[in-house]
Design a protein around this motif. Structure first.
Motif, PDB file in Angstrom:
ATOM      1  N   LEU A 213       0.764  -1.120  -0.001  1.00  0.00           N
ATOM      2  CA  LEU A 213       0.225   0.072  -0.125  1.00  0.00           C
ATOM      3  C   LEU A 213       0.919   1.137  -0.003  1.00  0.00           C
ATOM      4  N   SER A 214       1.983   1.369   0.760  1.00  0.00           N
ATOM      5  CA  SER A 214       2.968   2.438   0.640  1.00  0.00           C
ATOM      6  C   SER A 214       3.325   2.422  -0.704  1.00  0.00           C
ATOM      7  N   GLY A 215       3.721   1.434  -1.395  1.00  0.00           N
ATOM      8  CA  GLY A 215       4.046   1.722  -2.744  1.00  0.00           C
ATOM      9  C   GLY A 215       2.939   2.156  -3.754  1.00  0.00           C
ATOM     10  N   CYS A 216       1.857   2.014  -3.332  1.00  0.00           N
ATOM     11  CA  CYS A 216       0.821   2.669  -4.105  1.00  0.00           C
ATOM     12  C   CYS A 216       0.704   4.033  -3.858  1.00  0.00           C
ATOM     13  N   PHE A 217       0.853   4.326  -2.493  1.00  0.00           N
ATOM     14  CA  PHE A 217       0.835   5.992  -2.301  1.00  0.00           C
ATOM     15  C   PHE A 217       2.099   6.662  -3.242  1.00  0.00           C
ATOM     16  N   PHE A 218       3.372   6.034  -3.120  1.00  0.00           N
ATOM     17  CA  PHE A 218       4.369   6.859  -3.538  1.00  0.00           C
ATOM     18  C   PHE A 218       4.198   6.748  -5.299  1.00  0.00           C
ATOM     19  N   LEU A 219       3.501   5.932  -5.733  1.00  0.00           N
ATOM     20  CA  LEU A 219       3.438   6.018  -7.029  1.00  0.00           C
ATOM     21  C   LEU A 219       2.543   7.037  -7.583  1.00  0.00           C
ATOM     22  N   LEU A 220       1.533   7.124  -6.816  1.00  0.00           N
ATOM     23  CA  LEU A 220       0.788   8.319  -6.950  1.00  0.00           C
ATOM     24  C   LEU A 220       1.362   9.749  -6.693  1.00  0.00           C
ATOM     25  N   SER A 221       2.227   9.670  -5.924  1.00  0.00           N
ATOM     26  CA  SER A 221       3.172  11.002  -5.348  1.00  0.00           C
ATOM     27  C   SER A 221       4.027  11.421  -6.589  1.00  0.00           C
ATOM     28  N   TYR A 222       4.952  10.461  -6.886  1.00  0.00           N
ATOM     29  CA  TYR A 222       6.158  10.655  -7.617  1.00  0.00           C
ATOM     30  C   TYR A 222       5.719  10.879  -9.311  1.00  0.00           C
ATOM     31  N   PHE A 223       4.520  10.546  -9.732  1.00  0.00           N
ATOM     32  CA  PHE A 223       4.231  10.752 -11.264  1.00  0.00           C
ATOM     33  C   PHE A 223       3.566  11.817 -11.244  1.00  0.00           C
ATOM     34  N   PRO A 224       3.864  12.928 -11.901  1.00  0.00           N
ATOM     35  CA  PRO A 224       3.139  14.286 -11.986  1.00  0.00           C
ATOM     36  C   PRO A 224       1.968  14.175 -12.643  1.00  0.00           C
ATOM     37  N   ARG A 225       1.054  15.085 -12.572  1.00  0.00           N
ATOM     38  CA  ARG A 225      -0.250  14.755 -13.390  1.00  0.00           C
ATOM     39  C   ARG A 225      -0.239  14.726 -14.904  1.00  0.00           C
ATOM     40  N   GLU A 226       0.652  15.467 -15.652  1.00  0.00           N
ATOM     41  CA  GLU A 226       0.730  15.372 -16.794  1.00  0.00           C
ATOM     42  C   GLU A 226       1.345  13.852 -17.414  1.00  0.00           C
ATOM     43  N   ALA A 227       1.921  13.283 -16.552  1.00  0.00           N
ATOM     44  CA  ALA A 227       2.621  11.910 -17.022  1.00  0.00           C
ATOM     45  C   ALA A 227       2.209  10.968 -16.258  1.00  0.00           C
ATOM     46  N   ARG A 228       0.737  11.043 -15.525  1.00  0.00           N
ATOM     47  CA  ARG A 228       0.299   9.988 -14.722  1.00  0.00           C
ATOM     48  C   ARG A 228      -0.297   9.028 -15.487  1.00  0.00           C
TER      49      ARG A 228
END
Length: 588
Positions: A213-228
Motif C-alpha cells: 500500500l505504501s508503494g501505491c502511495f508513492f506511485l501516486l506521489s512521484y508521477f506528475p499529473r501530466e505524465a500520470r
C-alpha cells in the motif's frame, strides 16, 4: 504512438505510458518502479513461505503436501503472468491495473493466511492433528493460494509494460526480472534468518500488505499529473486518492500491531477447536503450538504432536528407553538426538548414566516446554548430568570427538527429507565411529505385534538392510514400535539378562520388567520378523538416494491416500535416466 479501438468507439491515438517523462522525473519514476519490483519479489516470496508453513501445519504435512501447495502457487502465478502478459500491450491505463493489483495483493494475502489456519476443518471437517489425503490438500490449497499467487504473477508483465517506454522493451524486461529476483532472494533470506522467529504469520503478512500500500502511495506521489499515465482525475481528486491510500496504510499499521494480534489469536482458536492454545512460536525451522486440555499440555511441531506433559505416554516411551538402555551393561555416556523433553530424558536418567547429551536443532521447542514448569520438565532440565546442545544432530556428530556408550533417536521416522538424514548409510557410518567399544545405536520404527502391512514391512526393511551394511550385529525387537539395536560388538538381548540389569538398577517395577519383558523379547517372534525383513527386497537408504523417505511416503499413502500409494509404487524402480528420457521426449 499506438492506436487502440474500443468496442463501439472511434479509434484514437494513445500515448505510451512514460512518454513525456524527462530528467529527474523520469529518473525518480524509473527508480520507484525498480524499487517496487524488489518489494513485489520479496513480498511474493515471504507470502509464499507463510502460506506454505501454515498449510503444512493444517494438513499434518510432509514433502508431498508441501510439493502440492508449492505446485499450486507456481501454477497460479504462471497463469497470472500469462493472463496479464497477453493484455499488457493493449491496456490504455496499465497504472490503474498495477495499483489495483497491489491493493488486491495487500488484501488477499492476509485473508488467505487467516483462512489457511484450520483449512482442514474449514473445507473438509477434519479435526486438528488429523492427517489428510493428497486430493483434499490439492483442492484446499488451490482455493487458498490462487488469489494472491495469480495477482503476484500478473504484476511482473505490468511492471515491464510501465518501464518499456523508459528503458526499451528488452532492457525493461531483463531489469525488472533481475530486480524482482533480488527481492525474492532477499525476502527468503530475511524470512529464514530473522523474520520467521520475530513475529507471528499474520503480523508478517500485514507488514507485507503495508509495504504494497505504501508503494501505491508513492506511485501516486512521484508521477506528475501530466505524465500520470492518463489518469482521468483532477489534481484535487488525485490528492484525495493519495490521502485515502496513505490513511489505509496507516490504519493497516495500527491493525498490524493491535487488531493483528486479535486476529492471530482468533485464528488459532478456530484452528485448534476446543483445545485452549496457551503458546505459539514461529522458528526458522517450524511452527510450535502448545494446547491445554484436561490438565494436559500437548506440544505440536509443524502440526504433529511431539510432547505431552505432565503425564506422557510412559508405556511407549518407557518400553523403548528401558530396553535400549538395559541392552548395554554400563551405559555411562548417552547421546539423545531429538525427542528429549517430555519423558525421554526422565526415563533415561533413571539408569546409572554419568552424562546425557541431548541434541536438538530447534531451540524454540525446549524453550516452549520449559515455560510450563511441571515436575517432570524440572527433573529433566535441572539434572546436572544433562547437557543440551542446539545443533543439527549430524553436524554435532561430525564435529564431536566424544564417544558414547548408547546413542538413541527420538520418535522420528524418515517421513521427511530432514528426518531421513538420520537413517541413511552415511549417518549409520558416522554413528558407528562415534560409539565407544561395545556401544549401541538404538531407534524405533512403526510396527505391529500381530501383522505388518506391506508398506510398514517395506519401511522397516529398508532401515534393516541399510543398518546391516554398517553394523556387524543388528537386532530388531517386534512390537507396536519395532526397536532396532545395532552394535559392532555382539548383542546379548536376552530377557533374563535385561531383567537382571533392570532389577540391579532399581527398575524392576517399571513397565518392561517381568513377564512383559519375556514376551517383548521373545526370540521366536524376533526370528519371524527378521526373516520377513531379510526376504523383502528394497533399495538401500542414502543421502543421495533417500529410499527411506520414499518408503515412509508409501506407508503414509497406505494409511491416508491410496491414490498416492498407487503412483508411488509405480515409481519404485524408476531411475534418474528414465525421468531424463521422459523429459527429453516431451521437449522434442
Amino acid at each position: 504512438m499506438r492506436s487502440f479501438r474500443a468496442k463501439g468507439a472511434v479509434a484514437r491515438s494513445v500515448t505510451w505510458p512514460g512518454e513525456g517523462l524527462t530528467g529527474p522525473v523520469k529518473q525518480r519514476g524509473t527508480a520507484l518502479l525498480f524499487l517496487l519490483s524488489v518489494v513485489v519479489g520479496g513480498g511474493g516470496m515471504i507470502g509464499q513461505l507463510l502460506l506454505l508453513r501454515e498449510l503444512f501445519v493444517s494438513f499434518y504435512g510432509n514433502e508431498i503436501s508441501m510439493g502440492v501447495v508449492l505446485a499450486n502457487w507456481l501454477l497460479m502465478e504462471a497463469a497470472g503472468a500469462l493472463a496479464a502478459g497477453r493484455r499488457a500491450d493493449t491496456l490504455r491505463r496499465p497504472l490503474h491495473l498495477y495499483l489495483f493489483l497491489l491493493i488486491l495483493y495487500a488484501v488477499f494475502l492476509p485473508a488467505a493466511l487467516y483462512c489457511s489456519r484450520g483449512a482442514q476443518y474449514l473445507f473438509f471437517g477434519f479435526l486438528p492433528g488429523e492427517a489428510v489425503g493428497t486430493a483434499p490438500i490439492f483442492l484446499a490449497s488451490l482455493l487458498l493460494v490462487a488469489p494472491p499467487a495469480f495477482i503476484h504473477g500478473a504484476l511482473f508483465p505490468l511492471s515491464c509494460r510501465l518501464l518499456s517506454p523508459l528503458l526499451g522493451e528488452r532492457i525493461s524486461t531483463g531489469k525488472i526480472y533481475l530486480y524482482e529476483t533480488m527481492g525474492t532472494l532477499t525476502g527468503g533470506a530475511l524470512f529464514s534468518l530473522f523474520l520467521a522467529g520475530l513475529y507471528h504469520s499474520l503480523g508478517l503478512a500485514l507488514a507485507i500488505s503495508l509495504l504494497h500500500l505504501s508503494g501505491c502511495f508513492f506511485l501516486l506521489s512521484y508521477f506528475p499529473r501530466e505524465a500520470r499515465l492518463h489518469f482521468p482525475l483532477s489534481s484535487n481528486k488525485c490528492r484525495i486518492l493519495q490521502a485515502a491510500v496513505l490513511t489505509t496504510a496507516l490504519l493497516l499499521l495500527l491493525f498490524f500491531t493491535q487488531a493483528g494480534n486479535y486476529l492471530h489469536i482468533r485464528s488459532l482458536e478456530r484452528q485448534w477447536g476446543d483445545q485452549e492454545v496457551v503458546h505459539y512460536a514461529n522458528s526458522p525451522y517450524g511452527k510450535i503450538v502448545a494446547v491445554h486440555s484436561g490438565g494436559e499440555y500437548t506440544f505440536f511441531y509443524n502440526g504433529r504432536p511431539v510432547i505431552t506433559i505432565p503425564a506422557p505416554d510412559k508405556a511407549i516411551i518407557g518400553d523403548y528407553v528401558h530396553i535400549a538402555a538395559a541392552a548395554h551393561s554400563r551405559p555411562r555416556s548417552v547421546l539423545l538426538l531429538a525427542g528429549g523433553p517430555g519423558g525421554f530424558l526422565d526415563e533415561l536418567l533413571k539408569h546409572p548414566v554419568q552424562e546425557v547429551t541431548y541434541v536438538d536443532l530447534d531451540p524454540y521447542l525446549p524453550a516452549a516446554v520449559t515455560r510450563f514448569a511441571t515436575p517432570l520438565v524440572e527433573r529433566e532440565f535441572q539434572d546436572p548430568r544433562v547437557a543440551v546442545k542446539y545443533l543439527d544432530g549430524r553436524l554435532f556428530l561430525d564435529r564431536t570427538e566424544h564417544r558414547f556408550d548408547l546413542m538413541m533417536l527420538g520418535f522420528v521416522t524418515p517421513e521427511t527429507l530432514q528426518t531421513n538424514r538420520f537413517y541413511t548409510g552415511e549417518f549409520f557410518s558416522l554413528a558407528g565411529r562415534r560409539l565407544d567399544v561395545g556401544g549401541i545405536l538404538a531407534f524405533s520404527a512403526p510396527g505391529s505385534p500381530v501383522l505388518m502391512s506391506p508398506e510398514m514391512l517395506a519401511l522397516n526393511a529398508v532401515l534393516y538392510h541399510t543398518l546391516r551394511r554398517h553394523f556387524a550385529n543388528v537386532h530388531v525387537i517386534p512390537g507396536v514400535r519395532n526397536i532396532f539395536l545395532a552394535s559392532a560388538a555382539p548383542l546379548d538381548i536376552d530377557a533374563a539378562v535385561l531383567d537382571k540389569r533392570l532389577e540391579a538398577r532399581g527398575l524392576a517395577g517399571e513397565f518392561v520388567a517381568g513377564n512383559y519383558l519375556h514376551y517383548r523379547l521373545d526370540e521366536e517372534r524376533a526370528r519371524c520378523l527378521r526373516e520377513k525383513l531379510t526376504a523383502r527386497e528394497v533399495r538401500l537408504n542414502s543421502d543421495l538416494n533417500p529410499a527411506g523417505f520414499y518408503y515412509a511416503l508409501r506407508y503414509w499413502g497406505e494409511a491416508f491416500s491410496p491414490g498416492t500409494l498407487t503412483l508411488l509404487r509405480a515409481l519404485e524402480w524408476l531411475k534418474l535416466q528414465h525421468f531424463l528420457l521422459a523429459v527429453l521426449a516431451l521437449t522434442v
